[in-house]
Design an enzyme around this catalytic site. Structure first.
Site, PDB file in Angstrom:
ATOM      1  N   GLU A   1       0.354  -2.242   4.834  1.00 27.71           N
ATOM      2  CA  GLU A   1       0.944  -0.066   4.949  1.00 27.71           C
ATOM      3  C   GLU A   1       2.333  -0.622   5.098  1.00 27.71           C
ATOM      4  O   GLU A   1       3.474   0.431   4.546  1.00 27.71           O
ATOM      5  CB  GLU A   1      -0.034   0.122   6.128  1.00 27.71           C
ATOM      6  CG  GLU A   1       0.226   1.509   5.708  1.00 27.71           C
ATOM      7  CD  GLU A   1      -1.255   2.514   6.619  1.00 27.71           C
ATOM      8  OE1 GLU A   1      -2.043   2.129   6.777  1.00 27.71           O
ATOM      9  OE2 GLU A   1      -0.579   3.274   7.062  1.00 27.71           O
TER      10      GLU A   1
ATOM     11  N   ALA B   1      -5.647   5.447   5.429  1.00 22.09           N
ATOM     12  CA  ALA B   1      -7.133   6.138   5.980  1.00 22.09           C
ATOM     13  C   ALA B   1      -8.640   6.099   4.839  1.00 22.09           C
ATOM     14  O   ALA B   1      -8.936   7.055   5.202  1.00 22.09           O
ATOM     15  CB  ALA B   1      -5.972   7.375   6.525  1.00 22.09           C
TER      16      ALA B   1
ATOM     17  N   ARG C   1      -5.501   7.533  16.678  1.00 20.41           N
ATOM     18  CA  ARG C   1      -7.278   7.470  16.128  1.00 20.41           C
ATOM     19  C   ARG C   1      -7.939   6.047  16.781  1.00 20.41           C
ATOM     20  O   ARG C   1      -9.030   6.883  16.732  1.00 20.41           O
ATOM     21  CB  ARG C   1      -7.252   6.288  14.816  1.00 20.41           C
ATOM     22  CG  ARG C   1      -8.233   6.787  13.966  1.00 20.41           C
ATOM     23  CD  ARG C   1      -8.323   6.443  12.671  1.00 20.41           C
ATOM     24  NE  ARG C   1      -7.139   6.768  11.693  1.00 20.41           N
ATOM     25  CZ  ARG C   1      -8.154   8.350  10.860  1.00 20.41           C
ATOM     26  NH1 ARG C   1      -9.789   8.127  11.269  1.00 20.41           N
ATOM     27  NH2 ARG C   1      -7.855   9.083  10.122  1.00 20.41           N
TER      28      ARG C   1
ATOM     29  N   ARG D   1      -8.184  -2.411   8.561  1.00 20.39           N
ATOM     30  CA  ARG D   1      -8.903  -1.581   8.679  1.00 20.39           C
ATOM     31  C   ARG D   1     -10.253  -1.172   9.430  1.00 20.39           C
ATOM     32  O   ARG D   1     -10.387  -1.280  10.723  1.00 20.39           O
ATOM     33  CB  ARG D   1     -10.066  -2.153   7.810  1.00 20.39           C
ATOM     34  CG  ARG D   1     -11.261  -1.371   6.999  1.00 20.39           C
ATOM     35  CD  ARG D   1     -11.809  -2.759   5.692  1.00 20.39           C
ATOM     36  NE  ARG D   1     -12.422  -1.986   4.635  1.00 20.39           N
ATOM     37  CZ  ARG D   1     -13.083  -2.911   3.905  1.00 20.39           C
ATOM     38  NH1 ARG D   1     -13.194  -4.315   3.921  1.00 20.39           N
ATOM     39  NH2 ARG D   1     -13.882  -2.221   2.710  1.00 20.39           N
TER      40      ARG D   1
ATOM     41  N   GLN E   1       0.664  -1.308   0.012  1.00 21.14           N
ATOM     42  CA  GLN E   1      -0.087  -0.074   0.000  1.00 21.14           C
ATOM     43  C   GLN E   1       0.634   1.237   0.022  1.00 21.14           C
ATOM     44  O   GLN E   1       0.243   2.167  -0.074  1.00 21.14           O
ATOM     45  CB  GLN E   1      -0.566  -0.031   1.626  1.00 21.14           C
ATOM     46  CG  GLN E   1      -1.795  -0.793   1.166  1.00 21.14           C
ATOM     47  CD  GLN E   1      -2.625  -0.783   2.666  1.00 21.14           C
ATOM     48  OE1 GLN E   1      -2.439  -2.289   3.053  1.00 21.14           O
ATOM     49  NE2 GLN E   1      -3.373  -0.305   3.083  1.00 21.14           N
TER      50      GLN E   1
ATOM     51  N   GLU F   1     -12.292   2.617   5.221  1.00 28.12           N
ATOM     52  CA  GLU F   1     -13.113   1.969   6.704  1.00 28.12           C
ATOM     53  C   GLU F   1     -14.457   2.378   7.052  1.00 28.12           C
ATOM     54  O   GLU F   1     -14.954   0.977   7.975  1.00 28.12           O
ATOM     55  CB  GLU F   1     -12.078   2.567   7.337  1.00 28.12           C
ATOM     56  CG  GLU F   1     -10.129   2.188   6.772  1.00 28.12           C
ATOM     57  CD  GLU F   1      -9.295   2.903   7.035  1.00 28.12           C
ATOM     58  OE1 GLU F   1      -8.798   4.014   7.237  1.00 28.12           O
ATOM     59  OE2 GLU F   1      -9.098   2.697   8.490  1.00 28.12           O
TER      60      GLU F   1
ATOM     61  N   PHE G   1      -5.844  -4.198   3.065  1.00 29.43           N
ATOM     62  CA  PHE G   1      -6.632  -4.012   4.530  1.00 29.43           C
ATOM     63  C   PHE G   1      -5.469  -3.522   5.278  1.00 29.43           C
ATOM     64  O   PHE G   1      -5.835  -3.533   6.943  1.00 29.43           O
ATOM     65  CB  PHE G   1      -7.360  -4.737   4.860  1.00 29.43           C
ATOM     66  CG  PHE G   1      -8.263  -5.986   3.683  1.00 29.43           C
ATOM     67  CD1 PHE G   1      -9.380  -5.712   3.363  1.00 29.43           C
ATOM     68  CD2 PHE G   1      -7.936  -6.979   3.500  1.00 29.43           C
ATOM     69  CE1 PHE G   1      -9.867  -6.223   2.172  1.00 29.43           C
ATOM     70  CE2 PHE G   1      -8.800  -7.953   2.431  1.00 29.43           C
ATOM     71  CZ  PHE G   1      -9.379  -7.225   2.034  1.00 29.43           C
TER      72      PHE G   1
HETATM   73  N1  MTE Z   1     -11.004  -2.920  -0.284  1.00 25.06           N
HETATM   74  C1  MTE Z   1     -10.686  -3.907  -0.570  1.00 25.06           C
HETATM   75  N2  MTE Z   1     -10.946  -4.842  -1.680  1.00 25.06           N
HETATM   76  N3  MTE Z   1      -9.601  -4.549  -0.685  1.00 25.06           N
HETATM   77  C2  MTE Z   1      -8.587  -3.718   0.356  1.00 25.06           C
HETATM   78  O1  MTE Z   1      -7.469  -4.744   0.946  1.00 25.06           O
HETATM   79  N4  MTE Z   1      -8.656  -1.936   1.918  1.00 25.06           N
HETATM   80  C3  MTE Z   1      -9.693  -1.415   2.821  1.00 25.06           C
HETATM   81  C4  MTE Z   1     -10.329  -0.389   1.962  1.00 25.06           C
HETATM   82  N5  MTE Z   1     -11.133  -1.238   1.391  1.00 25.06           N
HETATM   83  C5  MTE Z   1      -8.840  -3.399   1.107  1.00 25.06           C
HETATM   84  C6  MTE Z   1     -10.703  -2.308   0.865  1.00 25.06           C
HETATM   85  C7  MTE Z   1      -8.699   0.059   3.687  1.00 25.06           C
HETATM   86  S1  MTE Z   1      -7.624  -0.872   5.282  1.00 25.06           S
HETATM   87  C8  MTE Z   1      -8.487   0.915   3.390  1.00 25.06           C
HETATM   88  S2  MTE Z   1      -7.458   2.404   4.252  1.00 25.06           S
HETATM   89  C9  MTE Z   1      -9.059   1.571   2.292  1.00 25.06           C
HETATM   90  O2  MTE Z   1      -9.780   0.612   1.444  1.00 25.06           O
HETATM   91  C10 MTE Z   1      -7.647   2.278   1.161  1.00 25.06           C
HETATM   92  O3  MTE Z   1      -7.759   2.618   0.349  1.00 25.06           O
HETATM   93  P1  MTE Z   1      -8.895   4.099  -0.130  1.00 25.06           P
HETATM   94  O4  MTE Z   1      -8.341   5.399   0.747  1.00 25.06           O
HETATM   95  O5  MTE Z   1      -8.936   4.089  -1.500  1.00 25.06           O
HETATM   96  O6  MTE Z   1     -10.330   3.668  -0.184  1.00 25.06           O
HETATM   97  N1  HPA Z   2      -4.789   5.573   9.122  1.00 27.44           N
HETATM   98  C1  HPA Z   2      -3.539   4.636   8.604  1.00 27.44           C
HETATM   99  N2  HPA Z   2      -2.507   4.840   8.466  1.00 27.44           N
HETATM  100  C2  HPA Z   2      -2.011   5.661   8.669  1.00 27.44           C
HETATM  101  C3  HPA Z   2      -2.798   6.786   9.541  1.00 27.44           C
HETATM  102  C4  HPA Z   2      -4.410   6.732   9.264  1.00 27.44           C
HETATM  103  O1  HPA Z   2      -4.999   7.325  10.204  1.00 27.44           O
HETATM  104  N3  HPA Z   2      -2.103   7.761  10.503  1.00 27.44           N
HETATM  105  C5  HPA Z   2      -0.930   7.266   9.919  1.00 27.44           C
HETATM  106  N4  HPA Z   2      -0.726   6.131   9.403  1.00 27.44           N
HETATM  107 MO1  MOS Z   3      -6.777   1.611   6.289  1.00 26.51          MO
HETATM  108  S1  MOS Z   3      -6.159  -0.124   8.092  1.00 26.51           S
HETATM  109  O1  MOS Z   3      -5.802   2.702   6.598  1.00 26.51           O
HETATM  110  O2  MOS Z   3      -5.237   0.691   4.807  1.00 26.51           O
END
Ligand code: MTE
Ligand code: HPA
Ligand code: MOS
Length: 777
Positions: free
Chosen positions: A242, A521, A320, A352, A207, A723, A238
């Site tokens: 990260e 995030a 958070r 997540r 990520q 999330e 998920f």
């Molecule tokens: N959806 C799918 N299909 N796969 C993933 O790994 N990760 C989740 C969410 N939805 C995830 C997902 C998490 S932890 C986050 S922070 C967000 O997607 C990140 O993507 P976005 O910021 O583009 O929504």
């Molecule tokens: N979400 C995900 N990753 C992060 C955050 C957060 O709020 N802050 C620092 N790293």
């Molecule tokens: Mo989502 S836990 O912020 O990768």
């Protein structure tokens, strides 16, 4: 490739465009790293993991491993040419243990060989000389020993101690919520390809390509410009990729540098679960003061996170959690203490919700206890505590809740699902059923959007328009299945008024868009969508100038629509205009940048405006619990989620459903179980139970809140979605508590931790019946 032209349907912002890889995902044609054709001479790698949770490593003997036919390289910490540190926030977090193992499963050494079989066979032959040390294996032990990976964080408003003393009713309790393995379908994987002059190209399932770039550069002792990281897609992340992906990519790169050959490191599922971090389990202690109507007057809350052996992202996760321990409620005098407890376990990481779910679970457990004690419906107690629009709309961290719509969201949900009628059905069922008991509960959710470290809220993009009118898009965000690529493509299509099919998103690459933040995030589309919009608008402005000059009209009279450019009564296709720009020697390429406005945060006082805005949601869930076995089923779930003016309703509904089911797993069946020796015993699907298709509630409806554009100027007034809906699953956990309460005396307390596995549910049933104690806590 479609020819550009007016016949192309417009599918820009707000359209339910299908995921760009939907067909690839279901046919298996989408290329994941494990499917990539490998360069000649690529080696396969395997890890040697620590057997002990805490031990001095007196020696690692690689001789037997190196003697295995096909083995080309074997490395330990001593073989790292640069600095053995990949800590994302704090320093001192090694990629390979250096003299000290601090969890069972920690990578100690790595082998690269001509075949995967040879690499794994050799890894099994590595002889490690351990001197075992006493291990701290629980939050309680860490608290007793005063062991932390980071300083405590305290958020205070008012005088909670005095307010507690004055409160008419005082209640307290303690509970736990468990961790969660990410169980991404594609495990951690990286391919490192050495280039000229020690350059390193790394394909990583991450990520955070920039952090992998930095980690690899540190380990190899290279400047950042010699390391390039590329990510086309992940098979789920998920939060688990990260920071954790850097361990895998880093070790692959160290082996590749050593062997001077490409190296692929793909962990088997068991190694993945043993070696890489998970969601933080929390120990929660609370002391609440309320009035007779259930209004919260004071709260003293301790959130103790099991960080595992190093900090990783724990301090941010704890922040958070603190910022979500209010959920939707005004609590005048409050102290929330966040502790990052050090244990000799795998280091926990982003998952997540990032601490939000644990903070919210805490306050929901408190309100549930208050409601039961006062014999009031939980929803009534909640409504009395909701943030208002007057002075009661400031969070404990000092942020004004300007966009509060929680009453609207909960009221809309209650109306669409006929909550009173549903409650009557559940009560009627329970009156006639001795063994199987139903439970019903709702949950409101407010979730803050932005990284809680302001610096991270920035993004970049790179857009090229080619002379046939097709568009190449690159941005700093990564695709993990969440639909980020299609959303950002829609944004660019909207800016140029062309069909999304004209926009091709290319793999995320640190050489194209540098210095990026993790895709995390939930802010991926907010940040990268805005950066891409910025780039597209720059190019569109230049194209408009050319069109205006060509037709002798002021630039304000140029417009774009349906794949065409218009200047008064003249028009041409977008591609023809691109061709014209080229012939006039006007650049059709631009970078874009975005930084989230308005946000600030003071970590020392835990105050500020960490979030650009909040998203809201509400859910109701019905469960059936077998009170003789503790087994349960979720029968019905109804979800309502605020996505602002959704960029893509189809994608958002998928996110809402997926997040809810993942949250259900965290709160019901997914149990990480460590034995007394600090060994994780649930490290594969036979013992670790993620929800399956049959666990999805038979009645399952997700809806988007209509007519709710973001009042902040986000990309086309959309809101983040990734999330927040995970926390809607707290309705399931609360419904289980409701079912358990139905067998107890009115007003009796429910004692149930998360996950609500059958053994915990059964124990809770026995406790509330006042009978024999169960066998699990
Ligand atoms: N959806 C799918 N299909 N796969 C993933 O790994 N990760 C989740 C969410 N939805 C995830 C997902 C998490 S932890 C986050 S922070 C967000 O997607 C990140 O993507 P976005 O910021 O583009 O929504
Ligand atoms: N979400 C995900 N990753 C992060 C955050 C957060 O709020 N802050 C620092 N790293
Ligand atoms: Mo989502 S836990 O912020 O990768």
């Amino acid at each position: 490739m479609n020819a550009p032209g007016p016949t192309a349907p417009r599918r820009g912002a707000h359209a339910s465009v299908r995921h760009d890889s939907a067909a690839g995902h279901v046919t298996g044609r989408a290329v994941y790293l494990d499917d990539m054709p490998l360069p000649p001479d690529t080696l396969e790698a395997a890890l040697v993991l620590s057997r002990h949770p805490h031990a001095r490593i007196r020696g690692i003997d690689l001789a037997a491993a190196l003697a295995v036919p096909g083995v080309v390289a074997a490395v330990t910490a001593a073989d790292i040419p640069g600095v053995n540190d990949i800590g994302p926030i704090l320093k001192g977090e090694p990629a390979l243990a250096d003299g000290l193992a601090e969890y069972a499963g920690q990578p100690l050494a790595a082998i690269a060989a001509a075949s995967l079989e040879a690499a794994r066979a050799a890894a099994a032959l590595v002889a490690v000389d351990y001197e075992e040390l006493p291990a701290v294996l629980s939050v309680e032990q860490a608290l007793a020993a005063g062991l932390f990976v980071a300083s405590p964080q305290v958020m205070v408003r008012g005088d909670p101690d005095a307010a507690l003393d004055f409160a008419p009713l005082r209640l307290s309790g303690e509970l736990r919520c468990g961790g969660q393995d990410h169980f991404y379908l594609e495990g951690q994987i990286a391919i490192a390809v050495p280039g000229e002059d020690r350059d390193m190209l790394v394909y990583s399932s991450t990520q955070h390509p920039t952090e992998v770039q930095h980690g690899v550069a540190h380990l190899l002792g290279l400047p950042f410009n010699q390391v390039t990281v590329e990510v086309r897609r992940m098979g789920g992340a998920f939060g688990g990729k990260e920071s954790q992906a850097t361990i895998i990519a880093g070790i692959a790169a160290v082996l590749a540098a050593r062997a001077r050959r490409p190296v692929k490191l793909r962990l088997p599922r068991d190694d993945d679960m043993l070696a890489t971090g998970k969601r933080h389990p929390f120990l929660i202690r609370w002391d609440a003061g309320v009035d007779a109507e259930g209004r919260m007057l004071a709260l003293d809350l301790v959130l103790a996170a099991d960080a595992g052996n190093v900090a990783d992202l724990t301090p941010a996760v704890v922040t958070r959690a603190l910022c979500h321990a209010d959920n939707c409620y005004w609590i005048p005098d409050i102290r929330v203490t966040g502790l990052s407890c050090k244990t000799h376990k795998v280091s926990n990481t982003a998952f997540r919700g990032f601490g939000g779910p644990q903070g919210m679970l805490a306050i929901e457990a408190v309100l549930d206890a208050v409601a039961r004690r006062l014999r009031l419906p939980l929803d009534t107690v909640r409504a009395r505590n909701f943030y208002g629009t007057d002075s009661r709309n400031v969070t404990p961290y000092g942020m004004v809740v300007e966009d509060n719509i929680i009453e609207r969201v909960t009221a809309e949900l209650a109306r669409t699902v006929d909550l009173p009628g549903w409650r009557a059905e559940v009560d009627a069922f329970n009156a006639g059923s001795a063994v199987v008991k139903k439970g019903l509960a709702t949950v409101p959710v407010k979730f803050g959007i932005s990284f809680n470290l302001p610096t991270l809220n920035q993004a970049g993009a790179l857009v090229h328009v080619y002379t046939d009118g097709s568009v190449h898009l690159n941005h700093g965000g990564t695709e993990m299945g969440q639909g980020l690529f299609v959303k950002v493509a829609q944004v660019v299509a909207e800016a140029f008024a062309i069909d999304v099919g004209m926009v091709r998103v290319s793999a995320t690459n640190t050489a194209k868009v540098p210095n990026t933040s993790a895709t995390a995030a939930s802010a991926g589309s907010d940040l990268n969508g805005m950066a891409a919009l910025n780039a597209a608008e720059t190019i569109r402005g230049r194209m408009a100038e050319v069109m205006a000059a060509e037709h002798g009209v002021p630039v304000e009279e140029v417009s774009f629509d349906d794949g065409r450019a218009f200047a008064r009564n003249r028009n041409c296709s977008f591609g023809e205009l691109a061709q014209l720009c080229w012939s006039r020697r006007v650049s059709l390429s631009a970078t874009g940048f975005y930084r989230t406005p308005k946000i600030h945060w003071d970590q020392a006082t835990c105050t500020g405006r960490p979030f650009f805005y909040f998203t809201y949601g509400a859910a109701a869930a019905e469960v059936a619990v077998d009170t003789l076995t503790g087994e349960l089923r979720v029968l019905r779930a109804e979800l309502l989620q605020d996505c602002g003016a959704s960029l893509n309703p189809a994608i958002d509904l998928g996110q809402i459903e997926g997040a809810f089911v993942q949250g259900m797993g965290w709160l019901t069946s997914e149990e990480l179980w460590w034995d007394a020796g600090g060994q994780l015993r649930t490290h594969g699907p036979s013992t670790y139970k993620i929800p399956g298709s049959r666990d999805v509630p038979p009645v399952f409806r997700a809806r988007l809140l209509e007519n709710a554009p973001n009042r902040e100027a986000t990309v086309f007034r959309s809101k983040a979605v990734g999330e927040p809906p995970l926390m809607l699953a707290l309705s399931v956990w609360l419904a289980i508590r409701d079912a358990v309460a139905s067998v107890g005396a009115p007003g009796a307390a429910v004692e149930l931790d998360a996950p609500a596995t059958p053994s915990r549910v059964l124990a809770a049933v026995r406790r509330i019946r006042g009978g024999r104690e169960g066998w699990a806590g």
